[in-house]
Write a protein that holds these residues in place. Structure first.
Motif, PDB file in Angstrom:
ATOM      1  N   PRO A 180      41.682 -18.680 -59.652  1.00  0.00           N
ATOM      2  CA  PRO A 180      40.713 -17.570 -59.656  1.00  0.00           C
ATOM      3  C   PRO A 180      41.328 -16.300 -60.230  1.00  0.00           C
ATOM      4  O   PRO A 180      42.521 -16.025 -60.032  1.00  0.00           O
ATOM      5  N   GLU A 181      40.504 -15.527 -60.900  1.00  0.00           N
ATOM      6  CA  GLU A 181      41.015 -14.333 -61.572  1.00  0.00           C
ATOM      7  C   GLU A 181      41.193 -13.168 -60.610  1.00  0.00           C
ATOM      8  O   GLU A 181      40.386 -12.944 -59.713  1.00  0.00           O
ATOM      9  N   LYS A 194      39.436 -20.825 -64.132  1.00  0.00           N
ATOM     10  CA  LYS A 194      39.111 -20.017 -62.959  1.00  0.00           C
ATOM     11  C   LYS A 194      38.773 -20.870 -61.745  1.00  0.00           C
ATOM     12  O   LYS A 194      38.909 -20.414 -60.604  1.00  0.00           O
ATOM     13  N   TYR A 217      42.990 -12.912 -66.854  1.00  0.00           N
ATOM     14  CA  TYR A 217      42.690 -13.523 -68.148  1.00  0.00           C
ATOM     15  C   TYR A 217      42.512 -12.511 -69.278  1.00  0.00           C
ATOM     16  O   TYR A 217      41.970 -12.845 -70.336  1.00  0.00           O
TER      17      TYR A 217
END
Length: 363
Positions: A62-63, A58, A39
């Motif tokens: 998920p990052e 997220k 991100y």
């Protein structure tokens, strides 16, 4: 960062941007397979539009700061330098941009052209753009220059199982709700609301007004004085800051929602209110008219443009407050229906997933 002086804030942001640039160089990968999203320095949290948006993303994507396959950027968090953006393009790592508002004289007291020039870099280089409203798209095209890449309008969204009406809602008298972060330059919207509410009260409107959200010292002092001046102490209450965990109960305890923000791009607060079955009284500007159907709200006419803020007249606000509370069951049902139709987070996530996969296939 609000307590940091402008000089140190500038240094902090410069360092943060450099750090994100290094992540862009070191963290990306081109291998096919599972989508992994970065991100680009945008933070997540329970308070504030950009923070909440990243947090919602997220939950589904998920990052990963290492070995990411896609870079997801927010226009109001432009943390990547041009050299980092060009590196991602050279590596053929897809860049997806969520385009919100732009800078223009009506609200930004500074060099708006320079700020737009900074924002335009990601907008022009992105492989795909999600515009939060048609207003966002037209504003970007007006202020950010030319763009040839693909994109689409995708409204913000909410979890409709989290934000939903309270079937037990039954207030002794109607409750109007206003929410948002209130700083000095946003004082106009609550000042006009209080004056309109006072006039409506004098005309016989039997209702309460609740104002929720963080406000700076200037706004709190002025609002407290204004409530006293207008003798609204028994009708107006300040609820203070709130987060996403308690937001549904905050909305669903009210009967209607009010926002007078000028040129709001795609306010999540309006979408959350609609999802909780609250019809919306709004300034007919920006992207809000795209969000609210005729039965689910009442738009107050203003002079649209980018050079100055226009606020509905006090008389119009007073009449609008009375109108939005008419035929409440029908309006509340229409509000929820609109949210189910247009703002389901499942559809929002589905479009993101489809674009991520589509861009992966092109690499």
């Amino acid at each position: 960062m609000s307590s940091i002086d402008p000089y140190h804030k500038k240094i902090f942001r410069s360092c943060w941007r450099s750090m994100q640039g290094l992540i862009a160089i070191l963290g990306g990968k081109r291998s096919s397979g599972k989508v992994s999203v970065w991100y680009a320095g945008a933070q997540s949290g329970n308070i504030g539009g950009p923070l909440v948006k990243v947090q919602r993303l997220k939950e589904f994507f998920p990052e990963s700061r290492l070995n990411f396959t896609h870079a997801y950027l927010l226009s109001n968090c432009p943390y990547l330098p041009m050299w980092a953006l060009k590196w991602l393009k050279w590596r053929r790592i897809p860049i997806v941009l969520n385009q919100n508002g732009v800078f223009y004289p009506a609200w930004f007291d500074g060099d708006y052209k320079q700020k737009n020039s900074e924002m335009a870099k990601a907008w022009q280089l992105a492989d795909y753009v999600f515009y939060q409203s048609n207003f966002c798209k037209s504003s970007a095209e007006k202020f950010l220059g030319k763009r040839s890449g693909p994109g689409e309008v995708l409204f913000n969204a909410v979890d409709l199982e989290h934000f939903k009406p309270d079937p037990a809602r039954k207030n002794a008298r109607p409750i109007l709700l206003h929410t948002g972060k209130l700083t000095r330059h946003m004082f106009y919207r609550v000042e006009a609301l209080l004056r309109g509410f006072s006039l409506a009260h004098m005309k016989g409107l039997d209702a309460e007004l609740r104002i929720a959200g963080w406000m700076d010292g200037f706004v709190f002092t002025r609002l407290t004085q204004l409530v006293k001046e207008l003798d609204l102490g028994e009708r107006v209450s300040f609820l203070g800051p709130y987060d996403q965990r308690v937001a549904p109960s905050l909305y669903s305890s009210a009967d209607a929602y009010v926002t007078l923000t000028f040129n709001d791009a795609c306010p999540s607060s309006v979408i959350e209110a609609l999802a909780c079955g609250l019809p919306v009284l709004y300034s007919s500007s920006g992207g809000v008219p795209e969000l609210v159907t005729e039965k689910a709200g009442v738009g107050l006419p203003v002079e649209n443009g980018y050079d100055r803020i226009d606020v509905p007249s006090i008389d119009l606000i007073a009449d609008g407050l009375a109108e939005i509370l008419n035929d409440l069951p029908v309006r509340q049902a229409a509000a929820r229906e609109r949210a189910v139709e247009a703002f389901d987070i499942k559809n929002w996530v589905g479009r993101h997933s489809a674009i991520f996969e589509q861009l992966s296939a092109r690499r």
